[in-house]
Design a protein around this motif. Sequence first.
Motif, PDB file in Angstrom:
ATOM      1  N   TYR A  87       0.746  -1.379   0.559  1.00  0.00           N
ATOM      2  CA  TYR A  87      -0.108   0.226  -0.239  1.00  0.00           C
ATOM      3  C   TYR A  87       0.924   1.370   0.002  1.00  0.00           C
ATOM      4  CZ  TYR A  87      -3.154  -3.444   1.666  1.00  0.00           C
ATOM      5  OH  TYR A  87      -4.467  -4.430   1.337  1.00  0.00           O
ATOM      6  N   ASP A  88       2.231   1.016   0.521  1.00  0.00           N
ATOM      7  CA  ASP A  88       3.141   2.365   0.863  1.00  0.00           C
ATOM      8  C   ASP A  88       3.583   2.801  -0.422  1.00  0.00           C
ATOM      9  OD1 ASP A  88       3.879   4.040   2.568  1.00  0.00           O
ATOM     10  OD2 ASP A  88       5.968   3.732   2.326  1.00  0.00           O
ATOM     11  N   ALA A  89       3.892   1.261  -1.147  1.00  0.00           N
ATOM     12  CA  ALA A  89       4.702   1.741  -2.711  1.00  0.00           C
ATOM     13  C   ALA A  89       3.326   2.482  -3.876  1.00  0.00           C
ATOM     14  CB  ALA A  89       5.311   0.787  -3.071  1.00  0.00           C
ATOM     15  N   ILE A  90       2.305   2.038  -3.658  1.00  0.00           N
ATOM     16  CA  ILE A  90       1.419   2.466  -4.182  1.00  0.00           C
ATOM     17  C   ILE A  90       1.202   4.377  -4.100  1.00  0.00           C
ATOM     18  CG2 ILE A  90      -1.090   2.588  -4.869  1.00  0.00           C
ATOM     19  CD1 ILE A  90      -1.470  -0.660  -4.745  1.00  0.00           C
ATOM     20  N   ASP A  91       1.252   4.192  -2.941  1.00  0.00           N
ATOM     21  CA  ASP A  91       1.190   5.595  -2.392  1.00  0.00           C
ATOM     22  C   ASP A  91       1.657   7.008  -2.073  1.00  0.00           C
ATOM     23  OD1 ASP A  91      -1.294   7.143  -0.568  1.00  0.00           O
ATOM     24  OD2 ASP A  91      -0.707   6.905   1.104  1.00  0.00           O
ATOM     25  N   LYS A  92       2.617   6.251  -1.994  1.00  0.00           N
ATOM     26  CA  LYS A  92       3.771   7.089  -2.936  1.00  0.00           C
ATOM     27  C   LYS A  92       4.546   6.924  -3.978  1.00  0.00           C
ATOM     28  CE  LYS A  92       6.407   6.647   1.853  1.00  0.00           C
ATOM     29  NZ  LYS A  92       7.924   5.884   2.442  1.00  0.00           N
ATOM     30  N   LEU A  93       4.239   5.813  -5.094  1.00  0.00           N
ATOM     31  CA  LEU A  93       4.599   5.706  -6.205  1.00  0.00           C
ATOM     32  C   LEU A  93       3.913   7.452  -6.912  1.00  0.00           C
ATOM     33  CD1 LEU A  93       5.820   5.175  -9.309  1.00  0.00           C
ATOM     34  CD2 LEU A  93       3.151   4.243  -9.143  1.00  0.00           C
ATOM     35  N   GLN A  94       4.904   8.278  -7.626  1.00  0.00           N
ATOM     36  CA  GLN A  94       4.378   9.779  -8.079  1.00  0.00           C
ATOM     37  C   GLN A  94       3.566   9.739  -9.083  1.00  0.00           C
ATOM     38  OE1 GLN A  94       7.108   7.533  -9.043  1.00  0.00           O
ATOM     39  NE2 GLN A  94       8.893   8.445 -10.314  1.00  0.00           N
ATOM     40  N   LYS A  95       3.298   8.504  -9.853  1.00  0.00           N
ATOM     41  CA  LYS A  95       2.303   8.137 -10.956  1.00  0.00           C
ATOM     42  C   LYS A  95       1.151   7.749 -10.307  1.00  0.00           C
ATOM     43  CE  LYS A  95       6.720   6.759 -13.564  1.00  0.00           C
ATOM     44  NZ  LYS A  95       7.260   5.915 -14.357  1.00  0.00           N
ATOM     45  N   PRO A  96       0.272   8.612 -11.248  1.00  0.00           N
ATOM     46  CA  PRO A  96      -1.107   7.780 -11.328  1.00  0.00           C
ATOM     47  C   PRO A  96      -1.603   6.522 -11.123  1.00  0.00           C
ATOM     48  CG  PRO A  96      -0.853   9.560 -12.439  1.00  0.00           C
ATOM     49  CD  PRO A  96      -0.186   9.575 -12.548  1.00  0.00           C
ATOM     50  N   VAL A  97      -2.067   5.854 -10.145  1.00  0.00           N
ATOM     51  CA  VAL A  97      -2.568   4.695 -10.130  1.00  0.00           C
ATOM     52  C   VAL A  97      -4.312   4.062 -10.574  1.00  0.00           C
ATOM     53  CG1 VAL A  97      -2.518   2.801  -9.129  1.00  0.00           C
ATOM     54  CG2 VAL A  97      -0.683   4.453  -8.709  1.00  0.00           C
ATOM     55  N   VAL A 111      -9.522  -2.793  -0.260  1.00  0.00           N
ATOM     56  CA  VAL A 111      -7.598  -1.625   0.999  1.00  0.00           C
ATOM     57  C   VAL A 111      -6.997  -0.864  -0.419  1.00  0.00           C
ATOM     58  CG1 VAL A 111      -6.246  -1.173   2.806  1.00  0.00           C
ATOM     59  CG2 VAL A 111      -8.413  -2.305   3.138  1.00  0.00           C
ATOM     60  N   LEU A 112      -6.922  -2.358  -1.241  1.00  0.00           N
ATOM     61  CA  LEU A 112      -6.129  -1.521  -2.437  1.00  0.00           C
ATOM     62  C   LEU A 112      -6.681  -1.170  -3.204  1.00  0.00           C
ATOM     63  CD1 LEU A 112      -3.602  -2.359  -4.356  1.00  0.00           C
ATOM     64  CD2 LEU A 112      -4.404  -5.054  -4.605  1.00  0.00           C
ATOM     65  N   GLN A 113      -8.107  -1.746  -3.413  1.00  0.00           N
ATOM     66  CA  GLN A 113      -8.555  -0.134  -4.576  1.00  0.00           C
ATOM     67  C   GLN A 113      -9.085   1.136  -3.751  1.00  0.00           C
ATOM     68  OE1 GLN A 113     -11.874   1.161  -5.294  1.00  0.00           O
ATOM     69  NE2 GLN A 113     -12.767   0.151  -2.734  1.00  0.00           N
ATOM     70  N   VAL A 114      -8.894   1.019  -2.389  1.00  0.00           N
ATOM     71  CA  VAL A 114      -9.086   2.614  -1.759  1.00  0.00           C
ATOM     72  C   VAL A 114      -7.564   3.301  -2.124  1.00  0.00           C
ATOM     73  CG1 VAL A 114      -9.470   3.304   0.265  1.00  0.00           C
ATOM     74  CG2 VAL A 114     -10.824   1.410  -0.702  1.00  0.00           C
ATOM     75  N   VAL A 115      -6.651   2.005  -1.763  1.00  0.00           N
ATOM     76  CA  VAL A 115      -5.553   3.053  -1.545  1.00  0.00           C
ATOM     77  C   VAL A 115      -5.340   3.953  -3.473  1.00  0.00           C
ATOM     78  CG1 VAL A 115      -2.803   2.383  -1.760  1.00  0.00           C
ATOM     79  CG2 VAL A 115      -4.464   1.897   0.414  1.00  0.00           C
ATOM     80  N   CYS A 116      -5.252   3.375  -4.105  1.00  0.00           N
ATOM     81  CA  CYS A 116      -5.254   3.923  -5.726  1.00  0.00           C
ATOM     82  C   CYS A 116      -6.160   5.387  -5.602  1.00  0.00           C
ATOM     83  CB  CYS A 116      -5.806   2.100  -6.732  1.00  0.00           C
ATOM     84  SG  CYS A 116      -5.057   0.615  -7.011  1.00  0.00           S
ATOM     85  N   ASP A 117      -5.373   6.011  -6.405  1.00  0.00           N
ATOM     86  CA  ASP A 117      -5.939   7.244  -6.640  1.00  0.00           C
ATOM     87  C   ASP A 117      -7.100   7.030  -7.616  1.00  0.00           C
ATOM     88  OD1 ASP A 117      -2.957   8.392  -6.132  1.00  0.00           O
ATOM     89  OD2 ASP A 117      -2.819   7.522  -7.841  1.00  0.00           O
ATOM     90  N   ILE A 118      -7.680   6.595  -8.173  1.00  0.00           N
ATOM     91  CA  ILE A 118      -8.632   5.805  -8.979  1.00  0.00           C
ATOM     92  C   ILE A 118      -9.121   4.957  -9.214  1.00  0.00           C
ATOM     93  CG2 ILE A 118      -9.964   6.477 -11.474  1.00  0.00           C
ATOM     94  CD1 ILE A 118      -8.023   9.063 -10.921  1.00  0.00           C
ATOM     95  N   THR A 119     -10.632   4.252  -9.327  1.00  0.00           N
ATOM     96  CA  THR A 119     -11.168   3.251  -8.957  1.00  0.00           C
ATOM     97  C   THR A 119     -11.990   2.968 -10.766  1.00  0.00           C
ATOM     98  OG1 THR A 119     -11.014   2.781  -6.613  1.00  0.00           O
ATOM     99  CG2 THR A 119     -12.177   1.102  -8.141  1.00  0.00           C
TER     100      THR A 119
END
Length: 259
Positions: A87-97, A111-119
């Motif tokens: 989750y932390d890696a997704i949140d900190k990635l400088q590119k939209p997920v 939780v994984l989809q919640v952490v992503c920027d857009i679903t």
Amino acid sequence: MNYETILYAEDGPVGTITLNRPDDGNMFNATMCHEIRDCIEQIRCETRTRVVVITGAGDKFFCIGGRKDGMEDSTLYAGTLPTLEMYDAIDKLQKPVIASVNGYAVGGGNVLQVVCDITIAKESAVFRQVGPMMGSFDAGYGTWYLEDLVGKKKAKEIWFRNPKISAQEALALGMINQVVPDDQLAAATRAMALEIADRGPFALAAIKGAFHARHGGVAGLARVAHDLLLRSYLTSEESKELSSSFAERRKPDPAKFGK
């Protein structure tokens, strides 16, 4: 990049991570968590990919949580599923997920989809938090970020009562961004990813860093400063002149600082 539990493919500016354990609901295990983290770290270090998509293999499951396959029988760190690193890696990635939810998103999968920027989700997708039904919980990303999306009262209800939430209900709650017919998910996901990829990557990174800083404390603020503000500052005329004058042991020329 070759992995055991995920697939990774690039198509133009879009990189797609596919959770590849369909016979087990695409559930996390320790290997998958580490592979997703490592894949994202590889993506961080290259400029080809502008947007990342995360989806599940097959047409039934996005991800329905995690298993402790092969892990130590211990309450210490060695016995803890390393979902936070993912989750932390997704949140900190400088590119939209973008999470492309192709089926059930349950427990850690939600939780994984919640952490992503857009679903974006297909119409038949189902979302659910089941932790308390199994004596488990997520008191970090799964609660804070869900509260941001749906509000405190509704987030508590989702965690306390564990209802099944349809894609349309999730959309109405603000938990996800878009719902499309099942057979249009892949095409709609790519269209969204390409639209975002046309935006300025530096601006997108700055926006994502600013959102992350709200939850990230000193680490989040440092990420904004280090990855974004300093990158801009170090290319300024002021920085160039000061660096040159220091190296040449002379006084800097303020006229070269720029406006």
